[in-house]
Every structure is written in C-alpha cells, then in structure tokens.
Design a protein around this motif. Structure first.
Motif, PDB file in Angstrom:
ATOM      1  N   THR A 228      47.227  -3.867  21.967  1.00  0.00           N
ATOM      2  CA  THR A 228      47.540  -3.130  22.090  1.00  0.00           C
ATOM      3  C   THR A 228      46.020  -2.187  21.325  1.00  0.00           C
ATOM      4  O   THR A 228      44.994  -2.964  20.774  1.00  0.00           O
TER       5      THR A 228
ATOM      6  N   THR B 158      41.414  -4.800  29.113  1.00  0.00           N
ATOM      7  CA  THR B 158      42.413  -5.549  30.192  1.00  0.00           C
ATOM      8  C   THR B 158      41.957  -6.494  31.777  1.00  0.00           C
ATOM      9  O   THR B 158      42.211  -6.834  32.178  1.00  0.00           O
TER      10      THR B 158
ATOM     11  N   ARG C 160      50.033   2.861  26.697  1.00  0.00           N
ATOM     12  CA  ARG C 160      50.610   2.443  28.062  1.00  0.00           C
ATOM     13  C   ARG C 160      51.370   3.665  28.308  1.00  0.00           C
ATOM     14  O   ARG C 160      51.813   4.231  29.691  1.00  0.00           O
TER      15      ARG C 160
ATOM     16  N   LYS D  40      49.226  -4.240  31.165  1.00  0.00           N
ATOM     17  CA  LYS D  40      48.339  -4.709  29.816  1.00  0.00           C
ATOM     18  C   LYS D  40      48.216  -4.125  28.540  1.00  0.00           C
ATOM     19  O   LYS D  40      47.565  -4.772  27.851  1.00  0.00           O
ATOM     20  N   THR D  41      48.602  -2.314  28.940  1.00  0.00           N
ATOM     21  CA  THR D  41      48.685  -2.014  27.145  1.00  0.00           C
ATOM     22  C   THR D  41      49.979  -1.984  26.788  1.00  0.00           C
ATOM     23  O   THR D  41      51.550  -1.911  26.913  1.00  0.00           O
ATOM     24  N   ASP D  42      50.721  -1.699  25.471  1.00  0.00           N
ATOM     25  CA  ASP D  42      50.852  -0.897  24.578  1.00  0.00           C
ATOM     26  C   ASP D  42      50.999   0.167  23.909  1.00  0.00           C
ATOM     27  O   ASP D  42      49.806   0.608  23.898  1.00  0.00           O
TER      28      ASP D  42
ATOM     29  N   LYS E  15      49.790 -11.783  28.013  1.00  0.00           N
ATOM     30  CA  LYS E  15      49.890 -10.705  26.842  1.00  0.00           C
ATOM     31  C   LYS E  15      49.502  -9.126  27.307  1.00  0.00           C
ATOM     32  O   LYS E  15      48.349  -8.889  27.320  1.00  0.00           O
ATOM     33  N   ARG E  16      50.153  -8.098  26.747  1.00  0.00           N
ATOM     34  CA  ARG E  16      50.024  -6.787  27.244  1.00  0.00           C
ATOM     35  C   ARG E  16      49.074  -6.466  25.138  1.00  0.00           C
ATOM     36  O   ARG E  16      49.054  -7.638  24.719  1.00  0.00           O
TER      37      ARG E  16
END
Length: 330
Positions: A324, A48, A189, A183-185, A321-322
């Motif tokens: 994963t 991230t 997240r 920043k994450t999913d 973009k996130r």
C-alpha cells in the motif's frame, strides 16, 4: 523417449517459466510511467517486483546454459545469427538492473525520473525483441549448408516476427497490469485493474492474429490445440479483470503465456532452428550433444531443478502480501 526430446521439452519448460515470471517484470516496467503519477507511486510499483525480478532472470540464464550444453549447434547458430537483437536485449537488461539500484541513490526528482525512463526502456526493448526472435525461429531463417546464418539484421524484421514482438509486448503489459493489481491495494489496485481490463481487448486481438498466422503457416495439430486453449485462457483473463478477480486473472495470463510458448515449441519440433531451405535446418538430432553429455545433464537436472523451483516458490510465499502507498515514506 530419446534424451534429445527430453531436453527439447526441458528447454521449452525453461522458456515458458521465463516468459511467465519475467513477463510480468517487463510489464510492470513498461507500465511504470503510465500508472506511476509521482515518486511514491512509482516506488510502490517497483516494490511489487523488487524482491523477485533478479531471481526471475535466472530462468533466462539456465535456458541459455541448457541450450549451450544440450544443443550446441543451435546455440551457436542462434547467438551468431541473432547477435544484434540479443545484444540489444542484454544491454536493456543491464540498464534495467542498474536503474533499480541507482534511482534511489540521490534525493533528486530529475535523477529518479531519468532512471525510471531507463526502467521503462530496459523493459520495453526485451518485451518486443523476444517476440521478434521467437517469431523468426518458428518462421525459419536463411541458413547455409553449414548451418550458418546468412541473412542480415533487417531480414529478422519481417511482418510475422514484428507481429510476434507486438504480441509479447501486449501480453507482458497485460500480465504486468494484473500483477500490480494483485500485489497492491487501494487506488493503485483499482487503476491497475482498470488498465488490465482495457489492455485485455488489444491483447486478445493481436495475440489471436499471431497465433492464427502461426497455425495456418506452420500447421501442427497438437500446436493448434494448445493455441486454442491459450486463446481461451486469455479470454478468461479478460473476463476476470472486469470482475476484479486479480488472482484468477493472473492465473489466466500466466496460463496464456505458458501455453503460447509450449505451442510455439511444439510447432517447431523436431526442428530447433528451421532454415528457409529445409535441407539446411537444425533439428534435435543434428544439433545435439553426445548421448553421454545429455545423460550426465539429465541427472544434474533431476537433482537440482526441484531445489531451485522450491526456493523460488518460497521467495514468492514470503513476499506474498499486498503493498500500500501509506507504507512508502515521503
């Protein structure tokens, strides 16, 4: 407006930018062993900040360089009097930077875990010591008539400065948790969002205590107004984390840090390094360079600062973009 005041304002802006950007880097590093349950999750967390952490440190270099050029007396007193804390910060930053690069050099879990703890320590130490340093700058330190620091290392570890260190630690941790959630999913997240909501409570209590102490002991009307707005922004961040609105939460924590730094510098002005004996204090006038030096520096800053800001903004846009966990190979 005099150039000394202009450069004091510019240095305030540089430190605010550093706390804003490097603040979530430190927070991510401190939370690495908390949120990262295995190697893939820790790699996701590090990714991230992977494209931006070294660029964020440029703000520190520029702030130090601007202080040296615009206020050499301030720079000399600060770096000689605060030698040990600043040395510890420098060592921690070096260890952290090396850790990002070396943790993946061997396919060995113990090897990676050692470097992960180095990232944690290299983030924790600056997160605390920057608050201690700025707490002492605002509080005032023992200086002689020649503006030389005459105290010892333990003089810097007073209750007010230690509360400042705890304040920056919890604010950076909250800022970092919000950034990870932004920043994450997926599961990461969700966990980061819950942790941010939990951290917001002690962050409000500790930061409010430090800002209240600052406002009472070093009263400045404009500074108090800025602190109040910073406190409201932090409360807004707490509400946004509970609503899982990561974008608004990040904006609120960013505003909190920027306003807190601005409030400290406004409270400090016109001093740059207050002494316990006010007659020995360094001010924007007796610590500054010559008018010609400040004039040349001003033109350089006008020419190059927008380019640096634009480039860094472009970097954040490219890596917006996130992330994963499924994109992290086993």
């Amino acid at each position: 407006m005099e150039l000394t005041t202009v450069w004091f304002a510019l240095i305030t802006l540089l430190w605010a930018g550093y706390f804003l950007l490097e603040g979530f880097d430190f927070g991510v590093g401190v939370l690495l062993p908390v949120l990262g349950r295995d190697n893939r999750e820790r790699r996701l967390i590090i990714n991230t900040i992977g494209p931006v952490w070294d660029g964020n440190e440029v703000w520190l270099v520029v702030a130090g360089g601007a202080t040296f050029a615009a206020f050499p007396e301030w720079y000399a007193t600060l770096f000689s009097g605060f030698f040990l804390p600043l040395l510890f910060i420098l060592i921690a930053l070096i260890i952290r930077g090396v850790s990002f690069e070396y943790r993946g050099k061997r396919d060995d879990e113990r090897w990676r875990r050692r470097w992960d703890w180095c990232i944690f320590g290299g983030s924790l130490v600056p997160a605390v010591l920057w608050g201690v340093a700025f707490g002492n700058i605002v509080r005032g330190v023992p200086l002689d008539a020649g503006h030389e620091y005459i105290g010892g290392f333990f003089n810097l570890l007073n209750p007010y400065a230690l509360l400042g260190g705890l304040t920056t630690l919890v604010l950076f941790a909250l800022h970092g948790a919000v950034f990870i959630a932004l920043k994450t999913d997926g599961e990461m997240r969700e966990r980061a969002g819950k942790l941010a909501a939990t951290l917001s409570v002690p962050a409000i209590v500790i930061a409010a205590g430090f800002l209240l102490w600052t406002g009472v002991a070093h009263f400045d009307a404009i500074g108090v107004i800025i602190f109040v707005v910073a406190a409201l922004a932090l409360i807004g961040a707490a509400a946004a984390t509970r609503l899982r609105r990561e974008g608004w939460a990040f904006l609120a924590t960013a505003l909190t840090l920027v306003l807190a730094v601005a409030g400290l510098f406004v409270t400090l002005f016109p001093n740059v390094m207050p002494a316990l004996d006010p007659a020995n204090s360094l001010t924007v006038d007796n610590a500054s360079s010559t008018p010609y030096t400040l004039k040349v520096m001003t033109w350089v800053a006008v020419a190059f600062t927008p380019l640096v800001v634009a480039y860094q903004g472009w970097t954040y846009w490219v890596f917006r973009k996130r992330l994963t966990i499924d994109r992290i190979p086993a």
